[in-house]
Design a protein around this motif. Structure first.
Motif: not given
Length: 412
Positions: A307-335
């Motif tokens: 379970a510990l090993i299984c969880g290792l890739a989760l946060a890096p995946t989510i962090i990268t996704g949020y970083t990408l989406v912030e740069g894809l949308v206009a300022a009035d659509a961040k939230t």
């Protein structure tokens, strides 16, 4: 790494929204598992328990982006206050219906109301970071910090929910969830000075973030991440019960989330030279590889390191996704954009918990883990096929996480 976080947390007024935000977010990780434990106790069926939890998650994923859009336009407090109060009432109604053996449909109705009214605190906190740090190298740091915070709640929340449900009463965990959500959300809403400025209403129609092709790809990928969460949540609960240690379900899930927390903290402090698009593909591949061993775990002693090993890739995946989406949308659509990803996780959690519950009832816990692996594998296919849509037309965030001799950027 520590100095990086320290620098971020010195951002003026940050603690004014971080502290109540943490109180309001902790219960999020208690809600789904709390529903599973309560409904399983009152109905005796993992299938019904998973389906009720899924109904809550679907409502969250459908309504969440709309509340995020309203928050962008009218302000966060306007959305938060009534939503938090409705959530408290809905959870209380769910507990009463379960405890009084009301018809099954009442469990679904109250769970849907509870999910639809979940305050989108994580997305709103990220929007506040954007308002303070947009265009600065510390913004990915803030995203990583938020993902680590999310994982912290998933380490603590399931343990608390399980302890309260098994040690006191199956409904007590949900009752605590409701109280913390209401109190934390109202305190967070009161911090108006740190909230993003409302976007003035103009004659130009507001374009939804989901219209952006890259956002659609990330939503699909995050549905798969949610399915990983949902299937593991139900399967680990059943696995612990089959092993004669039902009280360890929350602890096992916390180990899984703990691996994600550790990886997220380390991932955010490293200097990444490749593109975020490639990193997302790599982390999804690691997630698929990490979930495969769950199918063959024979006992709890082996489950802990797996379970510990299984969880290792989760946060890096989510962090990268949020970083990408912030740069894809206009300022009035961040939230709204952040809420689409949060909602996608909720939708995936619904699918994962529902089907894992059905499989568990019929075949047991171990076969249900096949859904976890399949979810990660499908997510890998989605981001691989859609990687070209994830390049923003105009970058507003530095893609490299740390910066030499400057505050490092830690990218759920």
């Amino acid at each position: 790494m520590i100095s990086t976080y320290t620098t971020l947390l010195r951002t003026p007024s940050a603690w004014r929204f971080l502290t109540p935000g943490l109180i309001a977010r902790l219960p999020y990780a208690m809600l789904g598992l709390g529903i599973v434990l309560l409904v399983k106790d009152t109905t005796g069926s993992y299938g019904i328990a998973g389906a009720v939890s899924a109904a809550m998650a679907v409502a969250l994923s459908v309504v969440g982006p709309q509340t995020g859009r309203l928050a962008d336009r009218y302000g966060q407090a306007v959305v938060l206050v009534p939503g938090a109060l409705l959530h408290g009432i809905s959870v209380a109604a769910l507990i009463i219906c379960a405890k009084t053996n009301s018809p099954t449909w009442t469990l679904f109705v109250t769970a849907i109301a509870a999910g639809a009214s979940v305050p989108q605190i994580g997305s709103m906190v990220r929007a506040r970071w954007v308002a303070k740090l947009e265009g600065q190298p510390l913004l990915p740091t803030a995203f990583a910090f938020e993902s680590v915070t999310d994982e912290f709640t998933f380490v603590v929340g399931p343990v608390v929910a399980t302890f309260l449900a098994t040690g006191i009463d199956p409904g007590f965990g949900l009752a605590v969830e409701a109280v913390l959500t209401v109190v934390g959300s109202l305190a967070f809403a009161a911090q108006r000075s740190t909230a993003p400025a409302r976007r003035p209403v103009t004659g130009t129609p507001h374009s939804s973030a989901i219209r952006v092709a890259g956002v659609k790809v990330l939503v699909g990928a995050f549905v798969c991440i949610g399915a990983v969460f949902g299937s593991i949540q139900v399967s680990i609960t059943a696995f612990a019960e089959e092993s004669g240690r039902a009280g360890l379900a929350g602890a096992l899930y916390a180990v899984f989330a703990g691996g994600s927390l550790i990886a997220g903290a380390v991932y955010g402090a490293m200097a990444w030279r490749g593109t975020a698009q490639r990193r997302l593909t790599a982390t999804f591949a690691a997630l698929a590889v990490g979930t495969a061993p769950l199918l063959a775990v024979p006992n709890i002693a082996v489950m802990v390191p797996v379970a510990l090993i299984c969880g290792l890739a989760l946060a890096p995946t989510i962090i990268t996704g949020y970083t990408l989406v912030e740069g894809l949308v206009a300022a009035d659509a961040k939230t709204e954009a952040f809420t689409w990803l949060t909602g996608a996780i909720g939708l995936g959690l619904a699918f994962g918990s529902t089907f894992a519950g059905i499989v568990t009832d019929e075949y047991g816990a171990s076969p249900a883990f096949a859904l976890t692996f399949a979810s990660a594998a499908i997510g890998l296919v989605v981001v691989t096929l859609g990687r070209r849509t994830l390049v923003p037309e105009k970058r507003t965030v530095v893609d490299v996480t740390p910066v030499d001799a400057a505050p490092l950027a830690l990218g759920r």
